[in-house]
Design an enzyme around this catalytic site. Structure first.
Site, mmCIF file in Angstrom:
data_model
loop_
_atom_site.group_PDB
_atom_site.id
_atom_site.type_symbol
_atom_site.label_atom_id
_atom_site.label_comp_id
_atom_site.label_asym_id
_atom_site.label_seq_id
_atom_site.Cartn_x
_atom_site.Cartn_y
_atom_site.Cartn_z
ATOM 1 N N TYR A 41 4.322 -0.599 7.734
ATOM 2 C CA TYR A 41 3.123 -1.396 8.084
ATOM 3 C C TYR A 41 3.089 -2.638 7.252
ATOM 4 O O TYR A 41 2.852 -3.772 7.625
ATOM 5 C CB TYR A 41 1.875 -0.601 7.841
ATOM 6 C CG TYR A 41 0.500 -1.225 8.351
ATOM 7 C CD1 TYR A 41 0.313 -1.105 9.572
ATOM 8 C CD2 TYR A 41 -0.284 -1.486 7.338
ATOM 9 C CE1 TYR A 41 -0.965 -1.666 9.907
ATOM 10 C CE2 TYR A 41 -1.490 -2.180 7.828
ATOM 11 C CZ TYR A 41 -1.816 -2.283 9.151
ATOM 12 O OH TYR A 41 -3.063 -2.543 9.641
ATOM 13 N N GLN B 245 0.762 -1.298 -0.038
ATOM 14 C CA GLN B 245 0.097 0.051 0.035
ATOM 15 C C GLN B 245 0.859 1.219 -0.153
ATOM 16 O O GLN B 245 1.647 1.356 0.689
ATOM 17 C CB GLN B 245 -0.987 0.048 1.146
ATOM 18 C CG GLN B 245 -1.679 1.254 1.331
ATOM 19 C CD GLN B 245 -2.836 1.488 0.408
ATOM 20 O OE1 GLN B 245 -2.967 0.498 -0.280
ATOM 21 N NE2 GLN B 245 -3.606 2.409 0.235
ATOM 22 N N GLY C 131 2.499 4.462 0.943
ATOM 23 C CA GLY C 131 2.890 5.017 2.206
ATOM 24 C C GLY C 131 2.923 4.188 3.378
ATOM 25 O O GLY C 131 2.803 4.773 4.567
#
Ligand code: NDP
Length: 242
Positions: A147, A141, A143
């Site tokens: 994460y 994803q 950005g």
């Protein structure tokens, strides 16, 4: 005697639904949290589930908490690694702190907590380790290099632990939710939800926290004893991994 389940980040959002779902399924549940005392106290008062405040990224704090939970409820049969945070920025703007905070809270936490319950699971020939990943760890994803790396890391971690635990009745699995209708997603303006997010979800709606909780209840059950090292994608068809 009812089995004991620990849900990290179990006082709010998806974790709250998991804690409630596990209690309803007959487990003795401990819910952990980081610092939002008001939410935790409200959750405890409403659910009757005891709460434990500590940082899942801090091994020593996890060790003390697991010892306390074991004294209060008994040895941990089911561990749900749910606590997680985001610190979004494209790589060329990402600070080291953003990287470290996310890896620590989302991935180091799984090592910390799993390491601290694995000996007793091995001794008792039963265990369930269920880690909450994300669709963004499956497909990437913008950005979210931090994460996505942490959430993909949970998949590799669980596959290795699944191999190691198989002969001891311990399964390790991952659930990768798509967009879930938690406070975080509900805060997104309705127009963005309707025009940008929902159209990417083939079932045409956000998921609910209870739908993720039901996946956890199933993977924790005896019925799921043949499922290990798996990643259950619960994303409304938004990303279908091979
Ligand atoms: P929330 O932000 O609503 O809740 C997070 C929970 O984790 C809280 O209980 C929080 O405690 C706890 N927590 C955060 N950091 C720490 C820490 N360092 N130590 C201990 N506890 C901590 O999260 P969600 O319900 O939205 O997400 C739950 C999981 O699901 C996360 O792993 C997330 O990445 C994943 N996920 C969420 C999706 C979504 O749409 N919401 C989609 C895909 C995956 P406190 O209340 O004290 O802050």
């Amino acid at each position: 005697m009812a089995r004991v389940a620990v849900v990290t980040g179990g006082t709010r959002g998806i974790g709250e639904a998991i804690s409630l779902g596990m209690k309803k399924a007959g487990y003795r549940v401990a819910a952990t949290y980081a610092g939002n005392d008001a939410a935790a106290q409200k959750f405890q008062a409403e659910s009757g589930i005891p709460v434990y405040k500590f940082d899942v990224g801090d091994y020593d704090a996890c060790e003390k908490a697991v010892a306390q939970i074991t004294r209060d409820l008994g040895p941990v049969d089911v561990l749900v690694n749910n606590a997680g945070i985001t610190r979004d920025a494209a790589l060329h703007r990402m600070t080291r702190a953003y990287w470290t905070d996310v890896i620590r809270t989302n991935l180091d936490s799984a090592f910390n907590m799993s390491r601290l319950v694995i000996d007793s699971m091995r001794a008792r020939n039963f265990g369930r380790i269920i880690s909450i990943s994300s669709i963004n760890g499956r497909k990437g994803q913008f950005g979210q290099a931090n994460y996505a790396a942490a959430k993909a890391g949970l998949v590799g971690f669980s596959k290795a632990v699944a191999l190691e635990g198989a002969a001891k009745g311990i399964t390790a699995n991952v659930i990768a939710p798509g967009y879930i209708n938690t406070e975080m997603v509900a805060a997104v303006p309705k127009e963005i939800l309707d025009t940008k997010i929902i159209p990417q979800i083939p079932v045409g709606r956000l998921g609910t926290a209870e739908e993720i909780a039901r996946c956890v209840v199933f993977l924790a059950s005896d019925d799921a004893g043949f499922i290990t090292g798996a990643c259950l994608d619960a994303n409304g068809g938004q990303y279908m991994a091979t």
